[in-house]
Design a protein around this motif. Structure first.
Motif, PDB file in Angstrom:
ATOM      1  N   LYS A 122       0.809  -1.215   0.000  1.00 42.61           N
ATOM      2  CA  LYS A 122       0.000   0.000   0.000  1.00 42.61           C
ATOM      3  C   LYS A 122       0.845   1.269   0.000  1.00 42.61           C
ATOM      4  O   LYS A 122       0.323   2.369  -0.009  1.00 42.61           O
ATOM      5  N   LYS A 123       2.166   1.079   0.028  1.00 45.08           N
ATOM      6  CA  LYS A 123       3.134   2.179   0.032  1.00 45.08           C
ATOM      7  C   LYS A 123       3.008   3.068   1.273  1.00 45.08           C
ATOM      8  O   LYS A 123       3.272   4.267   1.224  1.00 45.08           O
ATOM      9  N   TYR A 124       2.621   2.450   2.407  1.00 44.07           N
ATOM     10  CA  TYR A 124       2.532   3.182   3.674  1.00 44.07           C
ATOM     11  C   TYR A 124       3.871   3.188   4.405  1.00 44.07           C
ATOM     12  O   TYR A 124       4.092   4.029   5.263  1.00 44.07           O
ATOM     13  N   ILE A 125       4.741   2.231   4.060  1.00 41.20           N
ATOM     14  CA  ILE A 125       6.067   2.146   4.671  1.00 41.20           C
ATOM     15  C   ILE A 125       7.105   1.813   3.609  1.00 41.20           C
ATOM     16  O   ILE A 125       6.760   1.328   2.530  1.00 41.20           O
ATOM     17  N   ARG A 146      -5.897  10.362   8.541  1.00 38.78           N
ATOM     18  CA  ARG A 146      -7.303  10.071   8.229  1.00 38.78           C
ATOM     19  C   ARG A 146      -7.917   9.156   9.285  1.00 38.78           C
ATOM     20  O   ARG A 146      -9.060   9.350   9.706  1.00 38.78           O
ATOM     21  N   VAL A 147      -7.154   8.157   9.710  1.00 43.11           N
ATOM     22  CA  VAL A 147      -7.642   7.228  10.735  1.00 43.11           C
ATOM     23  C   VAL A 147      -7.901   7.975  12.053  1.00 43.11           C
ATOM     24  O   VAL A 147      -8.922   7.758  12.707  1.00 43.11           O
ATOM     25  N   SER A 169       5.016   9.304   3.248  1.00 45.30           N
ATOM     26  CA  SER A 169       4.029  10.392   3.312  1.00 45.30           C
ATOM     27  C   SER A 169       2.617   9.830   3.159  1.00 45.30           C
ATOM     28  O   SER A 169       1.678  10.316   3.800  1.00 45.30           O
ATOM     29  N   GLU A 170       2.458   8.776   2.332  1.00 43.58           N
ATOM     30  CA  GLU A 170       1.153   8.115   2.205  1.00 43.58           C
ATOM     31  C   GLU A 170       0.731   7.481   3.533  1.00 43.58           C
ATOM     32  O   GLU A 170      -0.431   7.534   3.920  1.00 43.58           O
TER      33      GLU A 170
END
Length: 87
Positions: free
Chosen positions: A19-22, A48-49, A40-41
Protein backbone atom coordinates in the motif's frame (compact mmCIF):
# COMPACT_ATOMS: atom_id res chain seq x y z
CA UNK A 1 6.20 -7.60 19.46
CA UNK A 2 3.89 -8.92 22.16
CA UNK A 3 0.87 -10.86 20.95
CA UNK A 4 1.89 -11.00 17.27
CA UNK A 5 3.88 -13.83 15.74
CA UNK A 6 6.86 -13.33 13.42
CA UNK A 7 4.75 -14.53 10.48
CA UNK A 8 2.03 -12.07 11.48
CA UNK A 9 4.55 -9.22 11.48
CA UNK A 10 5.80 -10.33 8.06
CA UNK A 11 2.26 -10.37 6.62
CA UNK A 12 1.48 -6.94 8.04
CA UNK A 13 4.76 -5.53 6.76
CA UNK A 14 4.09 -6.91 3.28
CA UNK A 15 0.60 -5.37 3.19
CA UNK A 16 1.91 -1.99 4.35
CA UNK A 17 4.66 -2.12 1.72
CA UNK A 18 2.13 -2.98 -1.01
CA UNK A 19 0.00 0.00 0.00
CA UNK A 20 3.13 2.18 0.03
CA UNK A 21 2.53 3.18 3.67
CA UNK A 22 6.07 2.15 4.67
CA UNK A 23 9.51 1.61 3.16
CA UNK A 24 12.15 -0.84 4.29
CA UNK A 25 15.72 0.38 4.51
CA UNK A 26 18.48 -2.15 5.06
CA UNK A 27 20.64 -1.40 8.10
CA UNK A 28 24.25 -0.72 7.25
CA UNK A 29 25.73 -2.57 10.23
CA UNK A 30 23.50 -5.66 9.94
CA UNK A 31 22.49 -6.67 6.41
CA UNK A 32 19.81 -9.02 7.78
CA UNK A 33 17.92 -6.20 9.50
CA UNK A 34 15.75 -3.42 8.13
CA UNK A 35 14.53 -0.10 9.42
CA UNK A 36 10.86 0.52 8.73
CA UNK A 37 10.12 4.09 7.63
CA UNK A 38 6.67 5.65 7.40
CA UNK A 39 6.01 7.23 3.98
CA UNK A 40 4.03 10.39 3.31
CA UNK A 41 1.15 8.12 2.21
CA UNK A 42 1.42 6.29 5.53
CA UNK A 43 1.37 9.54 7.48
CA UNK A 44 -1.67 10.76 5.52
CA UNK A 45 -3.43 7.44 6.21
CA UNK A 46 -2.71 7.73 9.94
CA UNK A 47 -4.10 11.27 9.93
CA UNK A 48 -7.30 10.07 8.23
CA UNK A 49 -7.64 7.23 10.74
CA UNK A 50 -7.15 9.63 13.64
CA UNK A 51 -9.74 12.05 12.25
CA UNK A 52 -12.20 9.19 11.71
CA UNK A 53 -11.61 7.89 15.23
CA UNK A 54 -12.28 11.33 16.67
CA UNK A 55 -15.52 11.59 14.68
CA UNK A 56 -16.64 8.18 15.96
CA UNK A 57 -15.81 9.12 19.55
CA UNK A 58 -17.82 12.34 19.23
CA UNK A 59 -20.80 10.42 17.85
CA UNK A 60 -20.55 7.86 20.64
CA UNK A 61 -20.48 10.57 23.30
CA UNK A 62 -23.62 12.10 21.78
CA UNK A 63 -25.54 8.85 21.32
CA UNK A 64 -24.51 6.58 24.21
CA UNK A 65 -24.67 6.71 27.97
CA UNK A 66 -21.47 6.39 30.01
CA UNK A 67 -22.33 2.74 30.80
CA UNK A 68 -22.91 2.00 27.12
CA UNK A 69 -19.57 3.59 26.20
CA UNK A 70 -17.79 1.43 28.80
CA UNK A 71 -19.55 -1.73 27.54
CA UNK A 72 -18.64 -0.88 23.95
CA UNK A 73 -15.04 -0.24 24.95
CA UNK A 74 -14.85 -3.60 26.71
CA UNK A 75 -16.24 -5.38 23.63
CA UNK A 76 -13.72 -3.63 21.35
CA UNK A 77 -10.84 -4.67 23.61
CA UNK A 78 -12.06 -8.26 23.60
CA UNK A 79 -12.37 -8.36 19.80
CA UNK A 80 -8.95 -6.71 19.37
CA UNK A 81 -7.39 -9.25 21.70
CA UNK A 82 -8.93 -12.18 19.80
CA UNK A 83 -7.78 -10.70 16.49
CA UNK A 84 -4.22 -10.26 17.76
CA UNK A 85 -4.15 -13.91 18.85
CA UNK A 86 -4.98 -15.02 15.29
CA UNK A 87 -2.11 -13.07 13.68
Amino acid sequence: MKGISQSGISKLTKRLLEKKYINQERQLNDRRSYNIVLTSEGKAFLNRVEDFGNEIMNLMEEALTEDEVQSFSLMCKKITSLYAEKL
